[in-house]
Scaffold this active site. Structure first.
Site, PDB file in Angstrom:
ATOM      1  N   HIS A 319       0.660  -1.256   0.015  1.00  0.00           N
ATOM      2  CA  HIS A 319       0.016   0.143  -0.031  1.00  0.00           C
ATOM      3  C   HIS A 319       0.700   1.259  -0.064  1.00  0.00           C
ATOM      4  O   HIS A 319       0.482   2.490  -0.554  1.00  0.00           O
ATOM      5  CB  HIS A 319      -0.913  -0.046   1.317  1.00  0.00           C
ATOM      6  CG  HIS A 319      -2.161  -0.742   1.132  1.00  0.00           C
ATOM      7  ND1 HIS A 319      -2.328  -2.187   1.582  1.00  0.00           N
ATOM      8  CD2 HIS A 319      -3.249  -0.674   0.403  1.00  0.00           C
ATOM      9  CE1 HIS A 319      -3.200  -2.831   1.158  1.00  0.00           C
ATOM     10  NE2 HIS A 319      -4.003  -1.832   0.485  1.00  0.00           N
ATOM     11  N   GLY A 320       2.088   1.132   0.711  1.00  0.00           N
ATOM     12  CA  GLY A 320       2.865   2.482   0.658  1.00  0.00           C
ATOM     13  C   GLY A 320       3.801   2.112   1.877  1.00  0.00           C
ATOM     14  O   GLY A 320       3.830   1.476   2.668  1.00  0.00           O
TER      15      GLY A 320
END
Length: 383
Positions: A319-320
Site C-alpha cells: 500500500h505504501g
C-alpha cells in the site's frame, strides 16, 4: 483520464461498446476491435502526462521481455537463481515507484495501476516455473496484462482463467445473461461510488475536525471512513467486473459482504478477495512450503505465524512505505495470529459452544477490530 471517474468516461464506453454488445447478442466476439478499444482506453489514462506514458510503455516492454525470456529458458533448464532474479527484476519498477517520494520531490516513475500489472507478471513467472503455463504468446500476454476494465485497481484475475474466457465462444443466450449481469453491476457501482461513498465523504468525513481531538469525533470518523472505503472500492470493482462481463470475461468478484465477517480470517475471505487470495497463494502458501521443506522450523504453527506476518507486512508495504500502512499490515498480522491462538484454545477446551448469539457477538467484535484497522490505514489515528 481516470477510469470510471466521471460521466464522460461512461459515455465514451457506451459509444465504443455498441459494436461489442451487438455482436455479442448475435453470439459472436469481435476480439480485434475489443482489443483496440481496450488499449485505447488504457492509453487515455496517460493523456495528460507524456512522462508517465513513456514510462508505461518501457515498463510493459520490460515485463514482456522478462516473461518471454523465462518461458523460453524453462524449456531446457531449471534454475532457482534465475527465477528469483527475474522475480526481483519484475518488481523492481514497483519498488522504485514506492521509494521515489522519499528521495525525489517530483515524481518521475510509476503510473496508476502499476501494482496490479506487476502482480500479473509475478503470477505468470511463478506458474511458468510450476509448469502450469506451458504456452504463452506475446499477444496472449498483452491481452491479459493490458486488460483495461481492471487495469488500475483490480480485481486481480488469473492468467489461465482469463485466457479460457477470452478464447471461449458464446453458447446460445450466454451473452444476454452476461450483458444483464454486467449492466446490473455497473448500476450497483453508481450506487456505491457516486451516491453512498460520495455522500459519506461530503456530509461526514469532510466535516469531522480531527484536530479537536474529541474521542467521539475520532469514533465517528472511524466508522464513516470504513464504510466510505468499502463503498468507494466496491463501487469501482463493480464497474470493472460489469464492464468485463460485457467483454465476455468473468472477472472474479472482489467483495462479499465483509462487514458481516465472524472473524478476521473470514474478513480476508470477503474483503478485496482477489488481492487476499493472490497473497495467500503466491506468498503465504509458498513460504510455508519452503520453511517446511528446508526444515528450518519444526513447529507448524510457528511456520504459519511467520508466513502470516510476512504476508501482511508485505501487504502493508504494498500500500505504501508510510508508517501507517506498515502498522496496518502488522496490526492485521497480529489479529490473524491472535485469532488463530484463541480459536485453537477454544476448540481444545470446548469453552464456548457456537450459537446464534455467539455468531452475532463475533460479527460485532470483528466489525470493530476491522474499523479500527481502517482508522490506522487512513493515517488519521494520531492526528
Amino acid at each position: 483520464m481516470v477510469p470510471y471517474g466521471n460521466l464522460i468516461y461512461f459515455l465514451l464506453l457506451i459509444i465504443l461498446f455498441i459494436p461489442i454488445v451487438l455482436y455479442g447478442l448475435k453470439g459472436k466476439k469481435i476480439k480485434t476491435y475489443s482489443t483496440i478499444v481496450g488499449w485505447i482506453l488504457v492509453l487515455l489514462i496517460f493523456k495528460n502526462d507524456l512522462n508517465q506514458l513513456l514510462f508505461f510503455i518501457c515498463f510493459t516492454i520490460f515485463e514482456l521481455l522478462i516473461v518471454i525470456f523465462y518461458k523460453n529458458y524453462r524449456k531446457d533448464k531449471n534454475s532457482s537463481m534465475l527465477f528469483y532474479t527475474l522475480i526481483g527484476l519484475s518488481i523492481l519498477p514497483l519498488i522504485l515507484t514506492k521509494i521515489q517520494p522519499f528521495i525525489l520531490t517530483h515524481s518521475i516513475l510509476g503510473f496508476l495501476g502499476i501494482s496490479y500489472v506487476t502482480f500479473k507478471t509475478v503470477q505468470i513467472l511463478i506458474e511458468i516455473r510450476d509448469g502450469l503455463i506451458k504456452e504463452l504468446s506475446i499477444m496472449e500476454f498483452l491481452q491479459f496484462f493490458l486488460f483495461f476494465p481492471a487495469f488500475t485497481s483490480g480485481p486481480i484475475d488469473r492468467y489461465r482463467r482469463f485466457l479460457n474466457d477470452y478464447d471461449h465462444d458464446y453458447a446460445p443466450g450466454e451473452y444476454k445473461v452476461l450483458l444483464l449481469n454486467g449492466i446490473n453491476l455497473i448500476f450497483r457501482g453508481f450506487l456505491y461510488k457516486f451516491i453512498l461513498a460520495y455522500a459519506i465523504n461530503l456530509y461526514i468525513l469532510s466535516n469531522v475536525y480531527l484536530h479537536e481531538k474529541l474521542f467521539i469525533l475520532k469514533l465517528l470518523y472511524m466508522y464513516a471512513y470504513s464504510f466510505y472505503l468499502f463503498f468507494d472500492f466496491a463501487g469501482y470493482s463493480a464497474f470493472a467486473i460489469g464492464v468485463s462481463y460485457l467483454l465476455g470475461i468473468h472477472t472474479p468478484q472482489n467483495f462479499n459482504r465483509p462487514f458481516i465477517s465472524r472473524n478476521i480470517k473470514d474478513f480476508w475471505n470477503r474483503w478485496h478477495m482477489t488481492l487476499s487470495f493472490w497473497f495467500r497463494d503466491y506468498i503465504y502458501m509458498r513460504l510455508v512450503f519452503l520453511l517446511r521443506k528446508k526444515k528450518i522450523i519444526q513447529n507448524r504453527y510457528t511456520i504459519s505465524y511467520i508466513a502470516y506476518f510476512t504476508l501482511f507486512f508485505l501487504m502493508g508495504l504494498w500500500h505504501g512505505l508510510e508508517l501507517h500502512y506498515i502498522v496496518y499490515g502488522i496490526y492485521h498480522a497480529a489479529l490473524i495470529i491472535g485469532y488463530d491462538l484463541f480459536e485453537r484454545k477454544i476448540k481444545s477446551k470446548k469453552l464456548i459452544p457456537r450459537s446464534k448469539f455467539t455468531d452475532i457477538l463475533s460479527i460485532i467484535v470483528t466489525f470493530h477490530f476491522i474499523c479500527f484497522g481502517f482508522l490506522i490505514f487512513s493515517g488519521t489515528l494520531f492526528k
